[in-house]
Design an enzyme around this catalytic site. Structure first.
Site, PDB file in Angstrom:
ATOM      1  N   SER A  29       0.804  -1.226   0.000  1.00 55.16           N
ATOM      2  CA  SER A  29       0.000   0.000   0.000  1.00 55.16           C
ATOM      3  C   SER A  29       0.834   1.272   0.000  1.00 55.16           C
ATOM      4  CB  SER A  29      -0.961   0.024   1.193  1.00 55.16           C
ATOM      5  OG  SER A  29      -0.264   0.195   2.399  1.00 55.16           O
ATOM      6  N   LYS A  65       0.966   4.882   6.929  1.00 59.48           N
ATOM      7  CA  LYS A  65       0.195   5.701   5.993  1.00 59.48           C
ATOM      8  C   LYS A  65       0.634   7.155   6.104  1.00 59.48           C
ATOM      9  CE  LYS A  65      -2.792   2.479   4.711  1.00 59.48           C
ATOM     10  NZ  LYS A  65      -2.391   1.689   3.600  1.00 59.48           N
TER      11      LYS A  65
END
Length: 113
Positions: A29, A65
């Protein structure tokens, strides 16, 4: 992350001076910057500036993230465009563990696998 297995390694010059701990990356990701098997070096912090990359706890999962604090809410953003943003709701269990301040390949750490 408090309940996960912790291991200690001599990483020498691989970690920046301000590093408090390292986290093994799993998943795609955050590609192209972070890859499975990389180790992200983390400086413990309770808050991050908008756009900084960190390690977060959200509803039982741990994520690496980019933090986005927008007028319509807080979001955890993946660098890989194939992943959708995750909105952090007021009702969510959310914690910031720290800021990513560097990385290395796991293979560079002696005895790390």
């Amino acid at each position: 992350m408090e309940d996960c297995v912790k291991e200690t390694y001599d990483v020498g010059h691989l970690a920046p001076e301000q590093t408090d701990f390292g986290v093994r990356i799993s998943g795609d990701s955050m590609e192209p910057l972070y890859h499975t098997g990389d180790v992200a070096w983390i400086q413990k912090k309770d808050s991050l500036a908008n756009g900084e990359i960190g390690i977060f706890y959200l509803n039982g999962n741990t994520y690496i993230k980019e933090l986005h604090d927008e007028p319509d809410g807080v979001y955890l953003i993946s660098l890989n465009q194939k992943y959708r943003s995750i909105q952090v709701l007021e009702s969510d269990a959310f914690k910031i563990f720290g800021k990513v301040i560097g990385k290395c390949k796991g293979a560079e750490i002696s005895g790390f696998h």
